[in-house]
Scaffold this motif. Structure first.
Motif, mmCIF file in Angstrom:
data_model
loop_
_atom_site.group_PDB
_atom_site.id
_atom_site.type_symbol
_atom_site.label_atom_id
_atom_site.label_comp_id
_atom_site.label_asym_id
_atom_site.label_seq_id
_atom_site.Cartn_x
_atom_site.Cartn_y
_atom_site.Cartn_z
ATOM 1 N N HIS A 16 0.820 -1.221 0.000
ATOM 2 C CA HIS A 16 0.000 0.000 0.000
ATOM 3 C C HIS A 16 0.849 1.265 0.000
ATOM 4 O O HIS A 16 0.439 2.295 -0.498
ATOM 5 C CB HIS A 16 -0.939 -0.007 1.204
ATOM 6 N N ASN A 17 2.050 1.191 0.543
ATOM 7 C CA ASN A 17 2.893 2.379 0.671
ATOM 8 C C ASN A 17 3.990 2.478 -0.372
ATOM 9 O O ASN A 17 4.775 3.414 -0.345
ATOM 10 C CB ASN A 17 3.535 2.417 2.057
ATOM 11 N N GLN A 18 4.073 1.529 -1.272
ATOM 12 C CA GLN A 18 5.174 1.499 -2.234
ATOM 13 C C GLN A 18 4.664 1.784 -3.645
ATOM 14 O O GLN A 18 3.622 1.283 -4.043
ATOM 15 C CB GLN A 18 5.833 0.115 -2.200
ATOM 16 N N TYR A 19 5.414 2.580 -4.388
ATOM 17 C CA TYR A 19 5.091 2.772 -5.796
ATOM 18 C C TYR A 19 5.687 1.613 -6.584
ATOM 19 O O TYR A 19 6.623 0.947 -6.133
ATOM 20 C CB TYR A 19 5.603 4.120 -6.319
ATOM 21 N N SER A 20 5.138 1.364 -7.751
ATOM 22 C CA SER A 20 5.653 0.306 -8.613
ATOM 23 C C SER A 20 5.379 0.671 -10.063
ATOM 24 O O SER A 20 4.757 1.699 -10.352
ATOM 25 C CB SER A 20 5.041 -1.044 -8.243
ATOM 26 N N PHE A 21 5.857 -0.172 -10.957
ATOM 27 C CA PHE A 21 5.744 0.077 -12.386
ATOM 28 C C PHE A 21 5.264 -1.179 -13.088
ATOM 29 O O PHE A 21 5.666 -2.279 -12.735
ATOM 30 C CB PHE A 21 7.117 0.451 -12.978
ATOM 31 N N LEU A 22 4.427 -0.987 -14.088
ATOM 32 C CA LEU A 22 4.033 -2.078 -14.962
ATOM 33 C C LEU A 22 4.694 -1.787 -16.303
ATOM 34 O O LEU A 22 4.460 -0.744 -16.910
ATOM 35 C CB LEU A 22 2.513 -2.147 -15.122
ATOM 36 N N ILE A 23 5.555 -2.703 -16.737
ATOM 37 C CA ILE A 23 6.270 -2.542 -18.000
ATOM 38 C C ILE A 23 5.606 -3.438 -19.036
ATOM 39 O O ILE A 23 5.390 -4.621 -18.784
ATOM 40 C CB ILE A 23 7.756 -2.942 -17.863
ATOM 41 N N GLU A 24 5.291 -2.878 -20.194
ATOM 42 C CA GLU A 24 4.739 -3.641 -21.313
ATOM 43 C C GLU A 24 5.728 -3.585 -22.462
ATOM 44 O O GLU A 24 6.389 -2.567 -22.672
ATOM 45 C CB GLU A 24 3.414 -3.044 -21.789
ATOM 46 N N GLY A 25 5.809 -4.661 -23.188
ATOM 47 C CA GLY A 25 6.704 -4.671 -24.333
ATOM 48 C C GLY A 25 6.594 -5.952 -25.126
ATOM 49 O O GLY A 25 5.614 -6.687 -25.017
ATOM 50 N N ALA A 43 12.938 1.802 -9.762
ATOM 51 C CA ALA A 43 13.031 2.761 -10.870
ATOM 52 C C ALA A 43 14.297 2.551 -11.702
ATOM 53 O O ALA A 43 14.265 2.665 -12.921
ATOM 54 C CB ALA A 43 12.980 4.190 -10.338
ATOM 55 N N ALA A 44 15.412 2.225 -11.041
ATOM 56 C CA ALA A 44 16.665 1.999 -11.774
ATOM 57 C C ALA A 44 16.541 0.796 -12.705
ATOM 58 O O ALA A 44 17.036 0.821 -13.837
ATOM 59 C CB ALA A 44 17.821 1.803 -10.796
ATOM 60 N N ILE A 85 11.449 9.196 -16.367
ATOM 61 C CA ILE A 85 11.922 9.001 -15.003
ATOM 62 C C ILE A 85 13.199 9.814 -14.881
ATOM 63 O O ILE A 85 14.125 9.652 -15.666
ATOM 64 C CB ILE A 85 12.220 7.517 -14.697
ATOM 65 N N ARG A 86 13.228 10.721 -13.896
ATOM 66 C CA ARG A 86 14.398 11.586 -13.694
ATOM 67 C C ARG A 86 15.051 11.261 -12.353
ATOM 68 O O ARG A 86 14.379 11.245 -11.327
ATOM 69 C CB ARG A 86 13.993 13.055 -13.667
ATOM 70 N N LEU A 87 16.350 11.075 -12.357
ATOM 71 C CA LEU A 87 17.099 10.891 -11.122
ATOM 72 C C LEU A 87 17.396 12.277 -10.560
ATOM 73 O O LEU A 87 18.083 13.079 -11.191
ATOM 74 C CB LEU A 87 18.395 10.129 -11.386
ATOM 75 N N GLN A 88 16.850 12.584 -9.388
ATOM 76 C CA GLN A 88 17.036 13.906 -8.777
ATOM 77 C C GLN A 88 18.230 13.949 -7.844
ATOM 78 O O GLN A 88 18.919 14.951 -7.770
ATOM 79 C CB GLN A 88 15.775 14.317 -8.020
ATOM 80 N N TYR A 97 13.860 10.024 -7.074
ATOM 81 C CA TYR A 97 13.432 10.094 -8.470
ATOM 82 C C TYR A 97 12.225 11.005 -8.606
ATOM 83 O O TYR A 97 11.445 11.161 -7.675
ATOM 84 C CB TYR A 97 13.033 8.706 -8.987
ATOM 85 N N GLU A 98 12.071 11.553 -9.806
ATOM 86 C CA GLU A 98 10.837 12.206 -10.215
ATOM 87 C C GLU A 98 10.254 11.390 -11.355
ATOM 88 O O GLU A 98 10.993 10.948 -12.231
ATOM 89 C CB GLU A 98 11.089 13.628 -10.711
ATOM 90 N N PHE A 99 8.943 11.210 -11.314
ATOM 91 C CA PHE A 99 8.243 10.455 -12.353
ATOM 92 C C PHE A 99 7.287 11.401 -13.051
ATOM 93 O O PHE A 99 6.428 12.004 -12.410
ATOM 94 C CB PHE A 99 7.480 9.286 -11.732
#
Length: 116
Positions: A16-25, A43-44, A85-88, A97-99
């Motif tokens: 609930h407290n973590q961001y995540s990513f769904l990658i499609e390809g 993110a990396a 995705i920007r590494l701040q 990171y900034e998304f």
């Protein structure tokens, strides 16, 4: 959507407290080329897969940010297509990171103080 795909999504556990990513390809699965998807929390790793691929992805077609309520300032998770995705700050642990979403919304990987 077939029943087997619905069962797959029922088994995904996202903190609930973590961001995540769904990658499609497009990539190889069981020796056959076709659509590929992966849920990642780093993110990396997303950046690495987008730049150089991996054994599962020959090409990335879309990345979605799945943001928790503290990140998007709403009372629910949002899943939005990402454009950047920007590494701040790499000198902190974990890195900051900034998304940037396709709609232009910018989120940061660390909780920000609530504005009053």
């Amino acid at each position: 959507m077939s029943d087997e795909n619905l069962l797959l999504w029922r088994s995904v556990d996202i903190s609930h407290n973590q961001y995540s990513f769904l990658i499609e390809g497009v990539g190889f699965f069981d020796g056959t080329m076709g659509p590929s998807t992966r849920l990642v929390c780093d993110a990396a790793l997303v950046q690495t897969i987008c730049k150089s691929g991996d054994s599962e992805f020959l090409a990335v077609t879309k990345v979605y940010l799945i943001s928790p309520p503290w990140m998007n300032r709403q009372n629910e998770r949002l899943m939005e297509p990402l454009s950047e995705i920007r590494l701040q700050s790499a000198d902190k642990a974990p890195p900051i990171y900034e998304f940037v979403t396709s709609a232009g919304q910018t989120y940061t990987s660390v909780p920000q103080p609530k504005s009053t």
